[in-house]
Design a protein around this motif. Structure first.
Motif, mmCIF file in Angstrom:
data_model
loop_
_atom_site.group_PDB
_atom_site.id
_atom_site.type_symbol
_atom_site.label_atom_id
_atom_site.label_comp_id
_atom_site.label_asym_id
_atom_site.label_seq_id
_atom_site.Cartn_x
_atom_site.Cartn_y
_atom_site.Cartn_z
ATOM 1 N N ARG A 182 0.836 -1.209 0.000
ATOM 2 C CA ARG A 182 0.000 0.000 0.000
ATOM 3 C C ARG A 182 0.870 1.258 0.000
ATOM 4 N N GLU A 183 1.938 1.228 0.772
ATOM 5 C CA GLU A 183 2.821 2.395 0.834
ATOM 6 C C GLU A 183 3.514 2.623 -0.512
ATOM 7 N N ILE A 184 3.968 1.533 -1.139
ATOM 8 C CA ILE A 184 4.654 1.659 -2.429
ATOM 9 C C ILE A 184 3.734 2.269 -3.479
ATOM 10 N N THR A 185 2.461 1.901 -3.432
ATOM 11 C CA THR A 185 1.496 2.375 -4.433
ATOM 12 C C THR A 185 0.692 3.580 -3.945
ATOM 13 N N ASP A 186 1.083 4.151 -2.822
ATOM 14 C CA ASP A 186 0.416 5.339 -2.273
ATOM 15 C C ASP A 186 -1.072 5.093 -2.037
ATOM 16 N N TRP A 187 -1.425 3.888 -1.640
ATOM 17 C CA TRP A 187 -2.810 3.527 -1.318
ATOM 18 C C TRP A 187 -3.747 3.739 -2.510
ATOM 19 N N GLN A 188 -3.207 3.672 -3.710
ATOM 20 C CA GLN A 188 -4.018 3.919 -4.896
ATOM 21 C C GLN A 188 -4.822 2.692 -5.323
ATOM 22 N N ILE A 189 -4.226 1.498 -5.203
ATOM 23 C CA ILE A 189 -4.826 0.312 -5.822
ATOM 24 C C ILE A 189 -5.184 -0.747 -4.778
ATOM 25 N N PRO A 190 -6.155 -1.600 -5.079
ATOM 26 C CA PRO A 190 -6.530 -2.670 -4.150
ATOM 27 C C PRO A 190 -5.435 -3.731 -4.021
ATOM 28 N N VAL A 191 -5.428 -4.385 -2.863
ATOM 29 C CA VAL A 191 -4.503 -5.489 -2.606
ATOM 30 C C VAL A 191 -5.315 -6.774 -2.466
ATOM 31 N N TYR A 192 -5.052 -7.734 -3.362
ATOM 32 C CA TYR A 192 -5.700 -9.042 -3.304
ATOM 33 C C TYR A 192 -4.786 -10.017 -2.562
ATOM 34 N N VAL A 193 -5.387 -11.060 -2.003
ATOM 35 C CA VAL A 193 -4.636 -12.204 -1.493
ATOM 36 C C VAL A 193 -5.238 -13.455 -2.124
ATOM 37 N N LYS A 194 -4.400 -14.222 -2.808
ATOM 38 C CA LYS A 194 -4.853 -15.436 -3.489
ATOM 39 C C LYS A 194 -4.326 -16.667 -2.766
ATOM 40 N N MET A 195 -5.183 -17.673 -2.613
ATOM 41 C CA MET A 195 -4.788 -18.906 -1.929
ATOM 42 C C MET A 195 -5.508 -20.101 -2.536
ATOM 43 N N GLY A 196 -4.906 -21.261 -2.401
ATOM 44 C CA GLY A 196 -5.563 -22.487 -2.816
ATOM 45 C C GLY A 196 -6.672 -22.845 -1.838
ATOM 46 N N ALA A 197 -7.688 -23.532 -2.337
ATOM 47 C CA ALA A 197 -8.848 -23.875 -1.504
ATOM 48 C C ALA A 197 -8.512 -25.069 -0.615
ATOM 49 N N THR A 198 -7.913 -24.780 0.530
ATOM 50 C CA THR A 198 -7.581 -25.852 1.482
ATOM 51 C C THR A 198 -8.338 -25.613 2.789
ATOM 52 N N ARG A 199 -7.732 -24.913 3.733
ATOM 53 C CA ARG A 199 -8.413 -24.570 4.991
ATOM 54 C C ARG A 199 -9.088 -23.208 4.811
ATOM 55 N N VAL A 200 -10.118 -23.206 3.984
ATOM 56 C CA VAL A 200 -10.690 -21.951 3.500
ATOM 57 C C VAL A 200 -11.189 -21.070 4.639
ATOM 58 N N ARG A 201 -11.922 -21.637 5.566
ATOM 59 C CA ARG A 201 -12.509 -20.839 6.647
ATOM 60 C C ARG A 201 -11.438 -20.078 7.426
ATOM 61 N N ASP A 202 -10.400 -20.787 7.843
ATOM 62 C CA ASP A 202 -9.343 -20.156 8.636
ATOM 63 C C ASP A 202 -8.490 -19.213 7.789
ATOM 64 N N ASP A 203 -8.169 -19.638 6.570
ATOM 65 C CA ASP A 203 -7.290 -18.832 5.721
ATOM 66 C C ASP A 203 -7.942 -17.507 5.326
ATOM 67 N N VAL A 204 -9.232 -17.546 5.019
ATOM 68 C CA VAL A 204 -9.925 -16.312 4.649
ATOM 69 C C VAL A 204 -9.970 -15.346 5.834
ATOM 70 N N LYS A 205 -10.217 -15.876 7.019
ATOM 71 C CA LYS A 205 -10.225 -15.022 8.213
ATOM 72 C C LYS A 205 -8.885 -14.319 8.397
ATOM 73 N N LEU A 206 -7.799 -15.063 8.209
ATOM 74 C CA LEU A 206 -6.465 -14.484 8.379
ATOM 75 C C LEU A 206 -6.192 -13.408 7.329
ATOM 76 N N ALA A 207 -6.607 -13.667 6.089
ATOM 77 C CA ALA A 207 -6.381 -12.691 5.019
ATOM 78 C C ALA A 207 -7.169 -11.409 5.270
ATOM 79 N N VAL A 208 -8.413 -11.552 5.705
ATOM 80 C CA VAL A 208 -9.238 -10.375 5.993
ATOM 81 C C VAL A 208 -8.664 -9.599 7.175
#
Length: 222
Positions: A182-208
């Motif tokens: 965010r700092e490098i892009t001056d908060w201009q653009i969205p940041v995605y997090v991509k993950m394989g569908a494994t422990r989806v419930r826990d992984d999504v919580k951590l990413a959020v």
């Protein structure tokens, strides 16, 4: 790509139509819009998609520059985004893509701040659906002089991609990486997090919790 056994395709999609819980629209006087906005919570320039079906990341090297350019043109025609993949951003891909998502992968091949600032969004890749928790391999026969130059590696040699990012060891470091981008892009653009569908419930919580604007769940086709 991905798993060898047959998996669901677009032909298998079944749309749930309106009834009681979702009231139908009158087509002659009401509009149904597919426009989707991503990242408006934190980014100054959120992504606006006319068609909410995007093109996932595929590396320059596994695909040629011409194919990457063609994907960019196709995505632009239908009002959606395409994604760079491992190996960095090509000039042709950037020029042909109205909305381009720039991937930050564990290998960091071809990843640099200058290209990052040209992107419309950045996607931190934690895993791929076809091989979550595993790295990748680009065979030497596909490593041309241009591909090798972008990856700063020898041409004609098999190139392995790491299975995890070199500068963090856990979820807390993901938050630091998101803030860094965010700092490098001056908060201009969205940041995605991509993950394989494994422990989806826990992984999504951590990413959020880490501050991701978008969480991408990759199925085994990916």
């Amino acid at each position: 790509m991905g798993a060898k056994r047959r998996l669901p395709s677009f032909d298998d999609l079944v749309f749930l139509t309106a009834s009681a819980s979702r009231y139908p629209l009158e087509g002659y006087r009401e509009k149904c819009s597919t426009q989707t906005i991503l990242g408006n919570r934190n980014a100054k320039k959120p992504i606006k998609l006319d068609t909410p079906i995007t093109i996932a990341g595929m590396s320059f090297g596994s695909l040629s520059a011409n194919v990457k350019e063609a994907l960019g043109k196709a995505a632009s025609e239908v009002g959606t985004s395409t994604t760079t993949g491992d190996g960095g951003m090509t000039a042709e891909e950037r020029q042909s893509s109205r909305i381009l998502v720039y991937q930050c992968l564990p290998s960091r091949y071809g990843f640099n701040p200058d290209d990052l600032r040209q992107a419309d969004a950045v996607e931190i890749v934690l895993g791929q659906g076809a091989k979550p928790g595993g790295g990748g391999m680009l065979l030497g026969q596909k490593v041309s002089e241009r591909v090798a130059g972008m990856r700063t590696l020898p041409a004609g040699i098999d190139q392995r991609s790491a299975c995890r990012h070199p500068d963090w060891v856990g979820p807390d470091d993901l938050k630091i990486k998101i803030e860094e981008l965010r700092e490098i892009t001056d908060w201009q653009i969205p940041v995605y997090v991509k993950m394989g569908a494994t422990r989806v419930r826990d992984d999504v919580k951590l990413a959020v919790k880490a501050g991701a604007d978008v969480v991408v769940i990759d199925g085994m086709q990916g």
